[in-house]
Scaffold this active site. Sequence first.
Site, PDB file in Angstrom:
ATOM      1  N   HIS A  90       0.856  -1.196   0.000  1.00 53.07           N
ATOM      2  CA  HIS A  90       0.000   0.000   0.000  1.00 53.07           C
ATOM      3  C   HIS A  90       0.888   1.240   0.000  1.00 53.07           C
ATOM      4  O   HIS A  90       1.889   1.293   0.704  1.00 53.07           O
ATOM      5  CB  HIS A  90      -0.891   0.017   1.248  1.00 53.07           C
ATOM      6  CG  HIS A  90      -1.790   1.216   1.295  1.00 53.07           C
ATOM      7  ND1 HIS A  90      -3.015   1.245   0.677  1.00 53.07           N
ATOM      8  CD2 HIS A  90      -1.631   2.435   1.850  1.00 53.07           C
ATOM      9  CE1 HIS A  90      -3.570   2.423   0.855  1.00 53.07           C
ATOM     10  NE2 HIS A  90      -2.749   3.171   1.567  1.00 53.07           N
ATOM     11  N   ASP A 169     -15.342   1.211   6.210  1.00 50.83           N
ATOM     12  CA  ASP A 169     -14.400   2.240   5.748  1.00 50.83           C
ATOM     13  C   ASP A 169     -15.071   3.142   4.718  1.00 50.83           C
ATOM     14  O   ASP A 169     -14.827   4.350   4.720  1.00 50.83           O
ATOM     15  CB  ASP A 169     -13.145   1.592   5.156  1.00 50.83           C
ATOM     16  CG  ASP A 169     -12.119   2.646   4.769  1.00 50.83           C
ATOM     17  OD1 ASP A 169     -11.724   3.430   5.655  1.00 50.83           O
ATOM     18  OD2 ASP A 169     -11.748   2.708   3.586  1.00 50.83           O
ATOM     19  N   ARG A 176     -15.381  11.414   6.748  1.00 50.16           N
ATOM     20  CA  ARG A 176     -14.116  12.098   7.067  1.00 50.16           C
ATOM     21  C   ARG A 176     -13.787  13.125   5.995  1.00 50.16           C
ATOM     22  O   ARG A 176     -13.314  14.230   6.283  1.00 50.16           O
ATOM     23  CB  ARG A 176     -12.978  11.077   7.188  1.00 50.16           C
ATOM     24  CG  ARG A 176     -13.068  10.258   8.471  1.00 50.16           C
ATOM     25  CD  ARG A 176     -12.136   9.068   8.406  1.00 50.16           C
ATOM     26  NE  ARG A 176     -10.756   9.470   8.233  1.00 50.16           N
ATOM     27  CZ  ARG A 176      -9.813   8.707   7.677  1.00 50.16           C
ATOM     28  NH1 ARG A 176     -10.102   7.487   7.265  1.00 50.16           N
ATOM     29  NH2 ARG A 176      -8.587   9.145   7.553  1.00 50.16           N
ATOM     30  N   SER A 191      -8.064   2.765   8.636  1.00 49.72           N
ATOM     31  CA  SER A 191      -8.678   2.711   7.305  1.00 49.72           C
ATOM     32  C   SER A 191      -7.800   1.883   6.352  1.00 49.72           C
ATOM     33  O   SER A 191      -8.281   0.960   5.676  1.00 49.72           O
ATOM     34  CB  SER A 191      -8.842   4.148   6.786  1.00 49.72           C
ATOM     35  OG  SER A 191      -9.068   4.176   5.413  1.00 49.72           O
ATOM     36  N   LYS A 195      -8.279  -2.592   5.300  1.00 49.75           N
ATOM     37  CA  LYS A 195      -8.377  -3.096   3.919  1.00 49.75           C
ATOM     38  C   LYS A 195      -7.266  -4.097   3.627  1.00 49.75           C
ATOM     39  O   LYS A 195      -7.477  -5.095   2.943  1.00 49.75           O
ATOM     40  CB  LYS A 195      -8.363  -1.917   2.939  1.00 49.75           C
ATOM     41  CG  LYS A 195      -9.676  -1.127   3.010  1.00 49.75           C
ATOM     42  CD  LYS A 195      -9.671   0.107   2.156  1.00 49.75           C
ATOM     43  CE  LYS A 195      -8.891   1.234   2.770  1.00 49.75           C
ATOM     44  NZ  LYS A 195      -9.095   2.545   2.222  1.00 49.75           N
TER      45      LYS A 195
HETATM   46  N1  URA Z   1      -6.012   6.059   2.298  1.00 44.60           N
HETATM   47  C1  URA Z   1      -6.949   5.280   2.894  1.00 44.60           C
HETATM   48  O1  URA Z   1      -7.272   4.202   2.421  1.00 44.60           O
HETATM   49  N2  URA Z   1      -7.504   5.753   4.031  1.00 44.60           N
HETATM   50  C2  URA Z   1      -7.176   6.920   4.592  1.00 44.60           C
HETATM   51  O2  URA Z   1      -7.704   7.259   5.622  1.00 44.60           O
HETATM   52  C3  URA Z   1      -6.212   7.718   3.956  1.00 44.60           C
HETATM   53  C4  URA Z   1      -5.642   7.251   2.801  1.00 44.60           C
END
Ligand code: URA
Length: 444
Positions: A90, A169, A176, A191, A195
């Site tokens: 990521h 999320d 958010r 968050s 994932k």
């Molecule tokens: N990327 C994400 O998946 N979540 C966040 O909160 C910020 C960046």
Amino acid sequence: MTGESSHAPRMRAIIERKKAGLRLSADELATICNGAVAGSIPDYQLAAWLMAVWFRGLDATETLELTRAMVATGRTLDWTGIDRPVVDKHSTGGVGDKTSLVLVPLVAAAGLAFVKMSGRGLGLTGGTIDKLEAIPGFRVELAPDELRRQVERIGCALVSQSPDLVPADGVLYALRDVTATVDSVPLIASSVMSKKLAAGAGAIVLDVKYGAGAFMGTIDEARELARTMVRIGTEAGRRVRAVISPMHRPLGRAVGNALEVEEAIETLRGEGPADLWELALQLGAQLMTMSGVSDPEEAAVRLRRIRDSGEALQRLRELVEAQGGDPSVVDDPDLLPSAPIVTMATAPRAGWVAGVDAGAVAEAVLRLGGGREVKGAAIDPAVGVVVLRSVGERVEAGEPLAEVHARSEADVHAVLSRLASAFSLVDREDACPPEPELEWIDDS
Ligand code: URA
């Protein structure tokens, strides 16, 4: 939702507790996540709770428990039966960050299984899914059984984030976004990691960026986010390491969707920019090391060989073809969408390039139509900017600094002078800052 619900009194008490800086229990955090997905907690209470978290924070245990509660709201992928280690990556997002397009086929060609779920770009940072969609015919959505078959066959997939993984999320992130609560370390960490945990890989590398083109402005903020995410992953039983990488200037040279696909192909051919290759190489070597198939030095040697032999490029062809795209783009990038106008931003004076402002380059690409300001907006895959001068290079007045790929002359005029001023020019070579080293963070 706006109506009063049965969860409202409990949620009010939870908000009060967080407002007072008290710890929330796993049960309270699960109530929030489940209520967010079920629609039984009104948006105004969720938003108030998010703001309380923004001010008061969450401790390490709360952050882990929030992450677990988020994961539990959806499906978790199970890769049992896949005959190789399953890995994931990521990036917190940057300008010109096309690393996944290089890393996924490279690491798959080295014998690991790489299932990469990605997002679309928003604001100044680009998204891998938008880049892939620049390839004619490429499908970013695969049904679960199709995804599994593809991973079994070619060892990799690049797909959009599945909405049934971590639905909490989706709800919390949307709130958010409109309540100025994105930039909170525990909220970002939960968050991202929810994932990653739901996607089921055993080894995960995180690329946490800082600087003008990144979420995290300073290296210390990036370190804090990296440590938080590594801790969550490790406590959940995964092998996780994070690299802290600078994002003051764009990664590589190309910014814009089709241009970035082309640069990723060049990089797999051994002809791409050194910073992009070096980052992909280091991330790949870590994944091989964490999966127990190599040590870092041997992994780097193997990955270089895989690139030089053309095996990584062949894996990219297979990946593109498996997902419905035209694999001949890998051999002939001219088949990618291209902009009708290509012109140069030139140096207003002579000097040494001391910096290329990633944020300003990203704003130019956004203005050209290569990014989106609001979710769901259409983007133009063909437009973008190619940075022609790197930090430390000498440039004379009037020489090109960057190529602008645009749809209209009006768009060119809108970005040209701002783009030229993204390059800071100084009079002495020794005033150019050295490129910061990549720094690794693990759970030690
Ligand atoms: N990327 C994400 O998946 N979540 C966040 O909160 C910020 C960046």
